[in-house]
Design an enzyme around this catalytic site. Structure first.
Site, PDB file in Angstrom:
ATOM      1  N   LEU A   1      -5.062   0.808   1.981  1.00 46.09           N
ATOM      2  CA  LEU A   1      -3.872   1.500   1.507  1.00 46.09           C
ATOM      3  C   LEU A   1      -4.315   2.759   0.780  1.00 46.09           C
ATOM      4  O   LEU A   1      -5.381   2.780   0.162  1.00 46.09           O
ATOM      5  CB  LEU A   1      -3.061   0.623   0.546  1.00 46.09           C
ATOM      6  CG  LEU A   1      -2.388  -0.638   1.099  1.00 46.09           C
ATOM      7  CD1 LEU A   1      -1.710  -1.406  -0.027  1.00 46.09           C
ATOM      8  CD2 LEU A   1      -1.376  -0.299   2.182  1.00 46.09           C
ATOM      9  N   ASP A   2      -3.497   3.817   0.850  1.00 42.97           N
ATOM     10  CA  ASP A   2      -3.793   5.020   0.089  1.00 42.97           C
ATOM     11  C   ASP A   2      -3.886   4.676  -1.391  1.00 42.97           C
ATOM     12  O   ASP A   2      -3.250   3.723  -1.867  1.00 42.97           O
ATOM     13  CB  ASP A   2      -2.686   6.066   0.277  1.00 42.97           C
ATOM     14  CG  ASP A   2      -2.639   6.621   1.687  1.00 42.97           C
ATOM     15  OD1 ASP A   2      -3.593   6.399   2.445  1.00 42.97           O
ATOM     16  OD2 ASP A   2      -1.631   7.273   2.022  1.00 42.97           O
ATOM     17  N   ARG A   3      -4.626   5.485  -2.112  1.00 43.99           N
ATOM     18  CA  ARG A   3      -4.829   5.238  -3.538  1.00 43.99           C
ATOM     19  C   ARG A   3      -3.514   5.107  -4.308  1.00 43.99           C
ATOM     20  O   ARG A   3      -3.367   4.246  -5.172  1.00 43.99           O
ATOM     21  CB  ARG A   3      -5.668   6.386  -4.136  1.00 43.99           C
ATOM     22  CG  ARG A   3      -5.944   6.236  -5.620  1.00 43.99           C
ATOM     23  CD  ARG A   3      -6.913   7.296  -6.103  1.00 43.99           C
ATOM     24  NE  ARG A   3      -7.261   7.106  -7.496  1.00 43.99           N
ATOM     25  CZ  ARG A   3      -8.258   7.728  -8.114  1.00 43.99           C
ATOM     26  NH1 ARG A   3      -8.997   8.583  -7.444  1.00 43.99           N
ATOM     27  NH2 ARG A   3      -8.509   7.497  -9.376  1.00 43.99           N
TER      28      ARG A   3
END
Length: 315
Positions: free
Chosen positions: A141-143
């Site tokens: 997942l993106d940060r």
């Protein structure tokens, strides 16, 4: 981790078989950054059955791994997990099986360290879950994205779940708040995506006819004055896919500092949104051993719930 004086010889267990050398070392040397792992492997300080290996070599049950003594400079060491992060992660596990677990990833925490990030979720969990010999990300997942994140606790589970992911047997759904009134009839975005260097060392993604195929399903969940709550289901798994596809459709996500709009920034400020409004709300996957479907939901955090409450009041 190695105590700085003595070489360690570690026997590979059945549960660790098939693991890459670099990932095996990351688990054993919990304070070492990946760059250092690659360096000691390249220099031949790590041996398997007394032979030199590469970082991506696979281990087998009974292999004897030589781990050299390490002394990390403060600038190299992976940060130790703080008590706050330890407690947060321990309380974020949504469901756990024999050889997998799903965590509700906090926004703002990268899934792995590197590029200036001293510690990521995977490194932190390996410190928190010292009972596990194996722990790897199944997907990412993106940060700034929160929500369902699946991890494997065995090599066999990782391979099975990766196969399910490639065969589109895993369903991931997200909640996203986008700028503007999304047309109800637009339920699909198909636009090729290409990664590029933004010029400051930052990697970004843009729609490009020469890019990789990318498809996302969208469905309207709730309309507000100037914004729409969407459910997004990525059919493919490209970097920043939902964010770029939404922006390409003319409705960028609120709180998106890479692909957002001025209107989105204005609404985010009005509704006191201080992060990207993108949340992995549900995950469905075949259980690695039985093959039976497992469905897990991650509730929105309090901050995102509060944003929606303010958006409803503005109607």
């Amino acid at each position: 981790m190695a105590d700085g004086r003595d070489v360690q010889w570690v026997e590979v267990t059945e549960g660790q078989a098939g693991q890459r050398v670099d990932n095996f070392l990351m688990t054993r040397l919990k304070g070492a950054p990946r760059s250092l792992i690659y360096r000691i492997v390249r220099k031949g300080e790590v041996r398997v059955n007394k032979k030199r290996v590469k970082a991506d070599s696979r281990l087998a049950t009974g292999d004897m791994v030589r781990i050299p003594p390490l002394k990390l400079a403060p600038r190299e060491a992976v940060r130790e997990v703080s008590d706050n992060l330890r407690n947060l992660l321990a309380g974020s596990v949504l469901l756990e099986g024999r050889d997998w677990l799903v965590i509700n990833k906090p926004s703002g925490l990268a899934v792995h360290g590197g590029s200036g990030v001293k510690i990521g979720l995977i490194e932190a969990l390996r410190q928190v879950r010292e009972d596990l010999d194996f722990l790897e990300l199944v997907h990412r997942l993106d940060r700034d994205t929160s929500g369902c994140l699946l991890l494997a606790k065995s090599r066999s589970a990782l391979l099975t779940l990766n196969t399910a992911l490639k065969r589109h047997e895993m369903t991931k759904r997200y909640l996203a708040l986008v700028a503007g009134r999304w047309p109800a009839r637009r339920d699909f975005v198909s636009a090729r995506l290409d990664r590029f260097d933004a010029g400051n060392g930052e990697r970004r993604v843009r729609v490009d006819t020469g890019g990789k195929v990318a498809r996302t399903r969208f469905a309207v969940r709730e309309a507000f004055a100037g914004a729409t709550l969407m459910e997004a289901e990525p059919v493919t798994g490209r970097t920043h896919q939902i964010r770029v596809h939404a922006a390409h459709a003319g409705h960028p996500l609120l709180g998106d500092d890479k692909y957002g709009s001025r209107e989105g920034q204005r609404l985010a400020a009005r509704w006191d949104l201080s992060r990207l409004f993108l949340h992995a709300s549900s995950l469905t996957f075949p259980e690695p051993t039985s093959g039976k479907p497992v469905q897990i939901r991650a509730p929105l955090g309090e901050s995102l719930d509060a944003v929606l409450a303010r958006a409803r009041q503005a109607q």
